[in-house]
Design a protein around this motif. Structure first.
Motif, PDB file in Angstrom:
ATOM      1  N   GLU A  76       0.792  -1.228   0.000  1.00  0.00           N
ATOM      2  CA  GLU A  76       0.000   0.000   0.000  1.00  0.00           C
ATOM      3  C   GLU A  76       0.829   1.285   0.000  1.00  0.00           C
ATOM      4  OE1 GLU A  76      -3.197  -0.219  -0.472  1.00  0.00           O
ATOM      5  OE2 GLU A  76      -3.028  -2.411  -0.408  1.00  0.00           O
ATOM      6  N   VAL A  77       2.149   1.196  -0.159  1.00  0.00           N
ATOM      7  CA  VAL A  77       2.967   2.414  -0.128  1.00  0.00           C
ATOM      8  C   VAL A  77       2.743   3.243  -1.390  1.00  0.00           C
ATOM      9  CG1 VAL A  77       4.741   1.339   1.316  1.00  0.00           C
ATOM     10  CG2 VAL A  77       4.993   1.296  -1.178  1.00  0.00           C
ATOM     11  N   GLU A  78       3.007   4.546  -1.274  1.00  0.00           N
ATOM     12  CA  GLU A  78       2.864   5.438  -2.427  1.00  0.00           C
ATOM     13  C   GLU A  78       4.153   5.515  -3.235  1.00  0.00           C
ATOM     14  OE1 GLU A  78       1.625   9.204  -0.998  1.00  0.00           O
ATOM     15  OE2 GLU A  78      -0.326   8.497  -0.300  1.00  0.00           O
ATOM     16  N   ARG A  79       5.277   5.376  -2.524  1.00  0.00           N
ATOM     17  CA  ARG A  79       6.563   5.408  -3.219  1.00  0.00           C
ATOM     18  C   ARG A  79       7.541   4.479  -2.511  1.00  0.00           C
ATOM     19  NH1 ARG A  79       8.886  11.143  -3.599  1.00  0.00           N
ATOM     20  NH2 ARG A  79       6.708  11.706  -3.940  1.00  0.00           N
ATOM     21  N   LEU A  80       8.440   3.947  -3.296  1.00  0.00           N
ATOM     22  CA  LEU A  80       9.468   3.039  -2.798  1.00  0.00           C
ATOM     23  C   LEU A  80      10.816   3.580  -3.258  1.00  0.00           C
ATOM     24  CD1 LEU A  80      10.104   0.309  -1.396  1.00  0.00           C
ATOM     25  CD2 LEU A  80       9.834  -0.779  -3.632  1.00  0.00           C
ATOM     26  N   VAL A  81      11.698   3.867  -2.309  1.00  0.00           N
ATOM     27  CA  VAL A  81      12.952   4.545  -2.629  1.00  0.00           C
ATOM     28  C   VAL A  81      14.143   3.684  -2.196  1.00  0.00           C
ATOM     29  CG1 VAL A  81      14.284   6.666  -2.357  1.00  0.00           C
ATOM     30  CG2 VAL A  81      11.783   6.735  -2.231  1.00  0.00           C
ATOM     31  N   PHE A  82      15.070   3.454  -3.111  1.00  0.00           N
ATOM     32  CA  PHE A  82      16.305   2.724  -2.819  1.00  0.00           C
ATOM     33  C   PHE A  82      17.464   3.716  -2.826  1.00  0.00           C
ATOM     34  CE2 PHE A  82      13.459  -0.196  -5.038  1.00  0.00           C
ATOM     35  CZ  PHE A  82      13.428  -1.271  -4.160  1.00  0.00           C
ATOM     36  N   VAL A 119      13.735  -7.530 -10.892  1.00  0.00           N
ATOM     37  CA  VAL A 119      12.995  -6.907 -11.998  1.00  0.00           C
ATOM     38  C   VAL A 119      11.523  -7.284 -11.916  1.00  0.00           C
ATOM     39  CG1 VAL A 119      12.698  -6.857 -14.503  1.00  0.00           C
ATOM     40  CG2 VAL A 119      14.994  -6.770 -13.530  1.00  0.00           C
ATOM     41  N   GLU A 120      11.264  -8.551 -11.677  1.00  0.00           N
ATOM     42  CA  GLU A 120       9.877  -9.042 -11.552  1.00  0.00           C
ATOM     43  C   GLU A 120       9.152  -8.327 -10.408  1.00  0.00           C
ATOM     44  OE1 GLU A 120       7.864 -13.098  -9.873  1.00  0.00           O
ATOM     45  OE2 GLU A 120       9.603 -13.319 -11.188  1.00  0.00           O
ATOM     46  N   GLN A 121       9.842  -8.173  -9.278  1.00  0.00           N
ATOM     47  CA  GLN A 121       9.222  -7.534  -8.113  1.00  0.00           C
ATOM     48  C   GLN A 121       8.946  -6.056  -8.370  1.00  0.00           C
ATOM     49  OE1 GLN A 121      12.461  -8.668  -5.554  1.00  0.00           O
ATOM     50  NE2 GLN A 121      11.225 -10.175  -4.461  1.00  0.00           N
ATOM     51  N   LEU A 122       9.902  -5.347  -8.935  1.00  0.00           N
ATOM     52  CA  LEU A 122       9.734  -3.908  -9.165  1.00  0.00           C
ATOM     53  C   LEU A 122       8.680  -3.630 -10.235  1.00  0.00           C
ATOM     54  CD1 LEU A 122      13.408  -2.588  -8.952  1.00  0.00           C
ATOM     55  CD2 LEU A 122      11.667  -2.733  -7.171  1.00  0.00           C
ATOM     56  N   ALA A 123       8.581  -4.514 -11.211  1.00  0.00           N
ATOM     57  CA  ALA A 123       7.532  -4.375 -12.225  1.00  0.00           C
ATOM     58  C   ALA A 123       6.160  -4.473 -11.576  1.00  0.00           C
ATOM     59  CB  ALA A 123       7.685  -5.442 -13.303  1.00  0.00           C
ATOM     60  N   GLY A 124       6.065  -5.295 -10.532  1.00  0.00           N
ATOM     61  CA  GLY A 124       4.816  -5.410  -9.800  1.00  0.00           C
ATOM     62  C   GLY A 124       4.441  -4.118  -9.101  1.00  0.00           C
ATOM     63  N   PHE A 125       5.440  -3.414  -8.561  1.00  0.00           N
ATOM     64  CA  PHE A 125       5.186  -2.129  -7.897  1.00  0.00           C
ATOM     65  C   PHE A 125       4.770  -1.064  -8.903  1.00  0.00           C
ATOM     66  CE2 PHE A 125       8.130  -3.984  -4.673  1.00  0.00           C
ATOM     67  CZ  PHE A 125       7.278  -3.918  -3.585  1.00  0.00           C
ATOM     68  N   THR A 126       5.538  -0.915  -9.982  1.00  0.00           N
ATOM     69  CA  THR A 126       5.239   0.141 -10.951  1.00  0.00           C
ATOM     70  C   THR A 126       3.907  -0.104 -11.662  1.00  0.00           C
ATOM     71  OG1 THR A 126       6.587  -1.006 -12.626  1.00  0.00           O
ATOM     72  CG2 THR A 126       7.669   0.714 -11.328  1.00  0.00           C
ATOM     73  N   SER A 127       3.519  -1.376 -11.828  1.00  0.00           N
ATOM     74  CA  SER A 127       2.240  -1.678 -12.478  1.00  0.00           C
ATOM     75  C   SER A 127       1.062  -1.230 -11.614  1.00  0.00           C
ATOM     76  CB  SER A 127       2.128  -3.178 -12.777  1.00  0.00           C
ATOM     77  OG  SER A 127       2.045  -3.932 -11.575  1.00  0.00           O
ATOM     78  N   ARG A 128       1.294  -1.057 -10.317  1.00  0.00           N
ATOM     79  CA  ARG A 128       0.247  -0.575  -9.408  1.00  0.00           C
ATOM     80  C   ARG A 128       0.376   0.929  -9.175  1.00  0.00           C
ATOM     81  NH1 ARG A 128       2.009  -5.131  -6.565  1.00  0.00           N
ATOM     82  NH2 ARG A 128       2.741  -3.905  -4.796  1.00  0.00           N
ATOM     83  N   ASN A 129       1.132   1.598 -10.051  1.00  0.00           N
ATOM     84  CA  ASN A 129       1.329   3.054  -9.992  1.00  0.00           C
ATOM     85  C   ASN A 129       2.046   3.513  -8.725  1.00  0.00           C
ATOM     86  OD1 ASN A 129       0.041   3.589 -12.504  1.00  0.00           O
ATOM     87  ND2 ASN A 129      -1.961   3.396 -11.504  1.00  0.00           N
ATOM     88  N   ILE A 130       2.862   2.644  -8.155  1.00  0.00           N
ATOM     89  CA  ILE A 130       3.728   3.032  -7.042  1.00  0.00           C
ATOM     90  C   ILE A 130       4.999   3.643  -7.635  1.00  0.00           C
ATOM     91  CG2 ILE A 130       5.140   2.167  -5.131  1.00  0.00           C
ATOM     92  CD1 ILE A 130       3.024  -0.034  -4.737  1.00  0.00           C
ATOM     93  N   VAL A 131       5.358   4.829  -7.173  1.00  0.00           N
ATOM     94  CA  VAL A 131       6.573   5.489  -7.649  1.00  0.00           C
ATOM     95  C   VAL A 131       7.795   4.757  -7.087  1.00  0.00           C
ATOM     96  CG1 VAL A 131       7.938   7.611  -7.629  1.00  0.00           C
ATOM     97  CG2 VAL A 131       5.434   7.727  -7.824  1.00  0.00           C
ATOM     98  N   VAL A 132       8.663   4.293  -7.956  1.00  0.00           N
ATOM     99  CA  VAL A 132       9.888   3.607  -7.530  1.00  0.00           C
ATOM    100  C   VAL A 132      11.082   4.442  -7.977  1.00  0.00           C
ATOM    101  CG1 VAL A 132      11.278   1.511  -7.656  1.00  0.00           C
ATOM    102  CG2 VAL A 132       8.772   1.354  -7.726  1.00  0.00           C
TER     103      VAL A 132
END
Length: 303
Positions: A42-48, A62-75
């Motif tokens: 449920e986060v709005e953005r994920l920052v590394f 890559v698979e995991q981050l694609a899952g975040f961006t597909s839900r409109n989470i800013v990475v």
């Protein structure tokens, strides 16, 4: 320290304390995202910040981050380690916002591409150049050695959080930081006066000097000591479970680290070596058994 300072600086510039904070290593990143997938949903953005790429976990990442961006989470990813071209293009293609700059430290990357103009004089002129002076080993700012010692590898997450909180408040330094560094320097002097169990190998004209990590001395300082004291070309600082830090003044140790499944900078890199059960068993009776094995793996990778 570089990662913690970068995180504190990001939060300060955003004027928002993060709801979730994780301290991890590149080789554990994909495992962490798997373990915390529910919490991160449920986060709005994920920052590394200050994390390079570990080749062995890249496909899963890559698979995991694609899952975040597909839900409109800013990475967003702020880093200063060397990346392969393929890593950059692949993550960009799935929508990850990459801020990569090898000319500065991770804190400098956050400042340059996100925080500039949003923070005060003390942060701009003390924290950012001071952290970079230590992390990049240039020591061209008087706080470089102080910041490099402020957070050690084995420090607790609560201490990391305390340092990050101070930065979030717009403070580059505090009295508690001074007391902490004074204690560390005293312990360093005692430890460096009695370094034991060093393994030296000469391979094709290259001298590899290996030693176990110390509770009292940060890996970079121990490596510098080993290179100078034993006239080494490559310093290997190892833990009992096979995690290693590589340092050199003239050899591209990142290429060695990549061979071993790790990465990092040209003259400062790391990796995790799988230690055979027989060697780990022998370690109980002969501590240098692991060092001998690690030195052999580094020599093979170098060849």
């Amino acid at each position: 320290m570089d990662g913690v300072a970068g995180a504190g600086l990001y939060a300060l510039a955003l004027s928002q304390w993060p709801s979730l904070i994780y301290f991890t290593e590149p080789y554990k990143l994909h495992e962490l995202l798997e373990e915390e997938s529910k919490s991160l949903r449920e986060v709005e953005r994920l920052v590394f910040i200050d994390l390079g790429i570990n080749p062995s976990g890249f496909t899963k990442l890559v698979e995991q981050l694609a899952g975040f961006t597909s839900r409109n989470i800013v990475v967003e990813w702020f880093d200063h380690h060397l990346w392969e071209d393929g890593w950059f293009s692949t993550l960009s293609r799935i929508g990850v916002k990459l801020y990569l700059d090898t000319s500065t430290c991770a804190t400098g990357v956050v400042y340059k591409y996100f925080a500039k103009g949003r923070v005060g004089y003390e942060i701009e002129n003390e924290l950012v150049p001071g952290v970079c002076a230590g992390d990049l080993w240039t020591f061209d700012h008087w706080r470089g050695g102080w910041y490099l010692r402020l957070i050690k590898r084995r420090d607790s997450d609560s201490w990391r959080m305390k340092v990050m909180r101070e930065i979030f408040k717009g403070r580059a330094w505090s009295n508690s930081f001074t007391r902490r560094v004074e204690e560390i320097v005293d312990a360093e002097l005692k430890a460096l006066s009695d370094v034991r169990g060093v393994v030296v190998r000469d391979v094709d004209g290259v001298r590899i000097v290996s030693a176990f990590e110390s509770d009292s001395v940060e890996n970079s300082f121990l490596a510098a000591f080993l290179l100078s004291r034993f006239n080494g070309d490559i310093a290997v600082v190892a833990s009992g479970d096979g995690k290693i830090s590589l340092r050199s003044r003239r050899i591209d140790v990142r290429r060695i680290a990549l061979r071993l499944g790790g990465g990092g900078h040209m003259y400062a890199s790391g990796a995790k070596i799988q230690i055979p059960y027989s060697t780990r068993l022998l370690y109980i009776f002969n501590k240098n058994a692991v060092l001998d094995y690690v030195a052999g793996e580094v020599a093979s990778a170098m060849k």
